[in-house]
Design a protein around this motif. Structure first.
Motif, mmCIF file in Angstrom:
data_model
loop_
_atom_site.group_PDB
_atom_site.id
_atom_site.type_symbol
_atom_site.label_atom_id
_atom_site.label_comp_id
_atom_site.label_asym_id
_atom_site.label_seq_id
_atom_site.Cartn_x
_atom_site.Cartn_y
_atom_site.Cartn_z
ATOM 1 N N ASN A 225 21.017 -36.310 -63.019
ATOM 2 C CA ASN A 225 20.126 -37.469 -62.939
ATOM 3 C C ASN A 225 18.693 -37.086 -62.556
ATOM 4 O O ASN A 225 17.738 -37.527 -63.196
ATOM 5 C CB ASN A 225 20.669 -38.485 -61.930
ATOM 6 N N LEU A 226 18.563 -36.285 -61.494
ATOM 7 C CA LEU A 226 17.227 -35.969 -61.003
ATOM 8 C C LEU A 226 16.494 -35.001 -61.930
ATOM 9 O O LEU A 226 15.334 -35.212 -62.286
ATOM 10 C CB LEU A 226 17.322 -35.387 -59.594
ATOM 11 N N LEU A 227 17.179 -33.931 -62.352
ATOM 12 C CA LEU A 227 16.551 -32.931 -63.216
ATOM 13 C C LEU A 227 16.752 -33.216 -64.699
ATOM 14 O O LEU A 227 16.089 -32.597 -65.539
ATOM 15 C CB LEU A 227 17.110 -31.532 -62.888
ATOM 16 N N GLY A 228 17.651 -34.131 -65.032
ATOM 17 C CA GLY A 228 17.868 -34.500 -66.427
ATOM 18 C C GLY A 228 18.444 -33.394 -67.289
ATOM 19 O O GLY A 228 18.065 -33.239 -68.454
ATOM 20 N N LEU A 229 19.367 -32.614 -66.746
ATOM 21 C CA LEU A 229 19.939 -31.482 -67.480
ATOM 22 C C LEU A 229 21.185 -31.841 -68.279
ATOM 23 O O LEU A 229 21.747 -30.969 -68.945
ATOM 24 C CB LEU A 229 20.288 -30.345 -66.500
ATOM 25 N N LYS A 230 21.604 -33.087 -68.213
ATOM 26 C CA LYS A 230 22.819 -33.499 -68.928
ATOM 27 C C LYS A 230 22.693 -33.210 -70.420
ATOM 28 O O LYS A 230 21.680 -33.511 -71.049
ATOM 29 C CB LYS A 230 23.048 -35.002 -68.704
#
Length: 309
Positions: free
Chosen positions: A144-149
């Protein structure tokens, strides 16, 4: 004369005792080697066994009925296997290079006695070795925070730096890099980056190879990050594909069926057990071939870095 005889007798007893001790140590190491080698031989045997013989007689050290059907099937599904292999290779190469740079640079910084934040950063490195933030917090930050999904970086960044590797680097630099060498370079006007890249790294090949090997194994064998962050099958690594095969015997068939092949025919004809083991062998081979090239530096790096704390 009596002293000489007693000395010879004691030396003979010592040699006999030494031979007995060496025999038992050799026996222990042979047993440990067999414990490591036999499972690989069994996996290789299963990969070359026919499905009928596996169903009828189970697993054996040598194939009961030799068959290359599993490897032939993998060749037929080459697109999927090659794509997964490419993802694993990319993640391993990029992650290892990035991880070695970050780990060695941080280890070098906290190894310098004149650095004012050395104590604080040492605690920042040490605390995660004892206390872990947990899976939920890690997932929230990375996803969520770094958006690595569903990103290739989700397979690289979470494993790039570990406290254990940083401590190894710190110990190595502290015990093997003389302060006078760095001070002389500073007197000559070299910046810290110039010192690190031109002086420190060239004479630190043992620890670089050690950390590189640790990271290479970690990235190549990792499947957990894929399970957490990757939903797109095009980003599956070879290890994630094997994990899917282990948890779902029809996973390979489903992937192939999505390419337009009859699912029913694939389920009926695919070599399930031997295919799993064949993929496992494909995963093991690159690391097995790469290790001998790193072995000399690997052993040297571990022993040198373990001398002082």
């Amino acid at each position: 004369m009596a002293t000489r005889t007693a000395y010879d007798s004691g030396l003979e007893r010592f040699n006999r005792t030494n031979k007995v001790v060496n025999f038992f140590f050799n026996l222990i190491f042979i047993i440990l080697a067999l414990v490591c080698v036999i499972p690989v031989v069994v996996v290789l045997s299963i990969s070359f066994s026919s499905e009928d013989s596996i169903r009828e007689t189970g697993y054996h050290l040598l194939p009961i009925a030799f068959s290359g059907e599993a490897y032939g099937y993998i060749v037929k599904q080459g697109t999927m296997i090659l794509r997964a292999f490419g993802v694993s290779a990319l993640v391993t190469v990029v992650g290892t290079v990035l991880g070695v740079f970050l780990t060695t640079s941080m280890g070098y910084v906290i190894s310098r006695p004149a650095y004012k934040l050395k104590g604080f950063l040492t605690w920042v490195v040490f605390i995660p070795m004892v206390f872990n933030g947990g899976l939920v917090s890690s997932y929230f930050i990375n996803s969520n925070l770094l958006g690595l999904k569903d990103s290739i970086w989700a397979l690289i960044l979470p494993l790039a730096v570990s406290s254990f590797n940083v401590i190894i680097c710190k110990t190595f630099f502290k015990s093997t890099i003389p302060d006078g060498l760095i001070e002389s370079a500073e007197i000559d006007g070299a910046s810290q980056l110039r010192i690190f890249f031109s002086i420190i790294l060239p004479i630190s090949l043992p620890v670089i190879a050690t950390i590189g090997l640790f990271l290479c194994f970690a990235y190549w064998n990792d499947w957990f990050q894929s399970m957490l962050y990757i939903d797109n099958q095009n980003l599956y690594s070879l290890q994630a594909l094997l994990n899917s095969l282990m948890s779902n015997v029809d996973a390979l068939a489903k992937n192939a069926a999505s390419m337009g092949v009859s699912y029913a025919v694939l389920v009926a004809t695919m070599p399930k057990e031997s295919a799993r083991m064949a993929v496992a062998i494909l995963i093991v081979l690159p690391v097995a071939f790469a290790y001998p090239f790193f072995q000399k530096y690997f052993i040297s790096g571990l022993t040198i870095g373990a001398v002082k704390g």
